[in-house]
Scaffold this motif. Structure first.
Motif, short mmCIF file in Angstrom:
data_model
loop_
_atom_site.label_atom_id
_atom_site.label_comp_id
_atom_site.label_asym_id
_atom_site.label_seq_id
_atom_site.Cartn_x
_atom_site.Cartn_y
_atom_site.Cartn_z
N ASN A 37 -0.65 9.89 0.76
CA ASN A 37 0.41 10.10 1.75
C ASN A 37 0.21 9.26 3.02
OD1 ASN A 37 1.79 11.89 0.11
ND2 ASN A 37 0.54 13.59 0.80
N MET A 38 -0.80 8.42 3.04
CA MET A 38 -1.01 7.54 4.18
C MET A 38 0.11 6.51 4.24
SD MET A 38 -3.83 8.51 5.60
CE MET A 38 -4.62 10.00 5.03
N ILE B 266 -8.97 4.10 0.05
CA ILE B 266 -8.28 5.01 0.97
C ILE B 266 -6.90 5.36 0.42
CG2 ILE B 266 -7.25 5.24 3.27
CD1 ILE B 266 -9.63 3.53 4.30
N GLU B 267 -6.19 4.34 -0.07
CA GLU B 267 -4.85 4.56 -0.62
C GLU B 267 -4.90 5.54 -1.80
OE1 GLU B 267 -1.21 1.90 -2.48
OE2 GLU B 267 -3.26 1.24 -2.77
N LYS B 268 -5.88 5.40 -2.66
CA LYS B 268 -6.00 6.30 -3.82
C LYS B 268 -6.41 7.71 -3.39
CE LYS B 268 -6.82 3.29 -7.76
NZ LYS B 268 -6.68 1.95 -7.40
N GLN B 269 -7.35 7.82 -2.46
CA GLN B 269 -7.82 9.13 -2.00
C GLN B 269 -6.75 9.88 -1.21
OE1 GLN B 269 -11.34 7.98 0.25
NE2 GLN B 269 -12.62 9.15 -1.18
N PHE B 270 -5.96 9.14 -0.45
CA PHE B 270 -4.97 9.74 0.45
C PHE B 270 -3.61 9.09 0.21
CE2 PHE B 270 -9.11 9.57 2.68
CZ PHE B 270 -9.37 10.93 2.78
N PHE C 136 0.81 -1.22 0.00
CA PHE C 136 0.00 0.00 0.00
C PHE C 136 0.84 1.26 0.00
CE2 PHE C 136 -2.94 -3.11 1.74
CZ PHE C 136 -4.09 -2.83 1.02
N SER C 137 1.92 1.29 0.73
CA SER C 137 2.67 2.53 0.96
C SER C 137 3.84 2.70 0.00
CB SER C 137 3.17 2.54 2.41
OG SER C 137 2.10 2.49 3.30
N SER C 138 3.60 2.50 -1.27
CA SER C 138 4.69 2.57 -2.25
C SER C 138 5.29 3.96 -2.37
CB SER C 138 4.20 2.09 -3.61
OG SER C 138 3.09 2.86 -4.02
N ALA C 139 4.54 4.99 -2.00
CA ALA C 139 5.06 6.36 -2.11
C ALA C 139 6.10 6.67 -1.04
CB ALA C 139 3.91 7.36 -1.99
N ILE C 140 6.16 5.86 0.00
CA ILE C 140 7.11 6.11 1.09
C ILE C 140 8.38 5.32 0.79
CG2 ILE C 140 7.43 6.06 3.59
CD1 ILE C 140 5.02 7.74 2.58
N MET D 101 -8.94 13.58 9.17
CA MET D 101 -9.07 13.21 7.77
C MET D 101 -9.73 11.84 7.54
SD MET D 101 -6.13 13.51 4.81
CE MET D 101 -5.13 14.52 5.84
N LEU D 102 -9.47 10.89 8.40
CA LEU D 102 -10.02 9.54 8.23
C LEU D 102 -11.14 9.22 9.21
CD1 LEU D 102 -6.74 7.47 7.66
CD2 LEU D 102 -8.38 8.28 5.95
N ALA D 103 -11.61 10.22 9.94
CA ALA D 103 -12.59 9.99 11.01
C ALA D 103 -13.87 9.30 10.52
CB ALA D 103 -12.93 11.30 11.71
N SER D 104 -14.28 9.57 9.30
CA SER D 104 -15.55 8.99 8.81
C SER D 104 -15.36 7.69 8.04
CB SER D 104 -16.27 10.02 7.93
OG SER D 104 -15.48 10.29 6.78
N GLN D 105 -14.15 7.19 7.96
CA GLN D 105 -13.90 5.96 7.21
C GLN D 105 -14.34 4.74 8.01
OE1 GLN D 105 -12.68 5.63 4.03
NE2 GLN D 105 -12.68 7.84 3.88
#
Length: 184
Positions: free
Chosen positions: A176-177, A170-174, A49-53, A129-133
């Motif tokens: 930087n997670m 979630i990964e696509k929307q955010f 999931f965290s390929s950007a990091i 940011m993720l409170a409603s997920q």
């Protein structure tokens, strides 16, 4: 409670799996044998999931009940025990990229999670940011002491109720997670 969140970067010559194996079988036991650690958790980057990091290998969390406890660790890190740990870090970490922050935290103590999501909040609104997920449970805002750009590092537990496709959304929307797998 005081928490130190250490952003640990792996050596480029190691795979994520090699990094985690070394950390769990060598460094973590060494640290536990040399230091008075109240709570020590390793949250390994989930590269699915965290390929950007890029080279981030782990967000390691150290919890302290008081300033006095934190002072004990500071003394130990200033001794030969600290020297031994810093020498071992060179075996698997890119130490020049590592950084840590101290946070004042109140936590939702209800559950233990095998998987978590972290992100860097730069504005107060970002803390929610993720409170409603659905399928995520907030653990802490991890409000950063003496912050510069970062005011908090929200930490969410991933529940078993969430579906893989929801995590992909979630990964696509955010992007930087930071998705992690947790070990204590």
């Amino acid at each position: 409670m005081i928490k130190a969140l250490a952003f640990i970067h792996k050596k480029q010559s190691l795979s994520y799996e090699e990094f985690q194996i070394y950390y769990e079988t060598q460094h973590s036991p060494l640290a536990k044998s040399l230091l008075t650690i109240e709570s020590y958790e390793r949250n390994y980057t989930d590269v699915a999931f965290s390929s950007a990091i890029n080279a981030l290998g782990s967000i390691s969390i150290f919890k302290y009940g008081s300033e006095k406890s934190l002072g004990v660790i500071a003394e130990q890190m200033g001794s030969s025990a600290g020297d031994t740990l810093r020498e071992d870090e060179l075996n698997f970490m890119d130490v020049s990229l590592n950084f840590y922050v101290f946070t004042d935290s109140s936590e939702n103590q209800g559950s233990i999670f095998q998987r978590k999501i972290f992100y860097l909040a730069k504005e107060k609104k970002d803390l929610q940011m993720l409170a409603s997920q659905r399928g995520l449970e907030k653990i802490s805002d991890n409000l950063v002491r003496d912050h510069g750009e970062i005011i908090g590092i929200p930490e969410y537990g991933i529940t078993q109720q969430i579906k893989l496709e929801d995590l992909k959304i979630i990964e696509k929307q955010f992007p930087n997670m930071i998705f992690t797998n947790s070990f204590s």
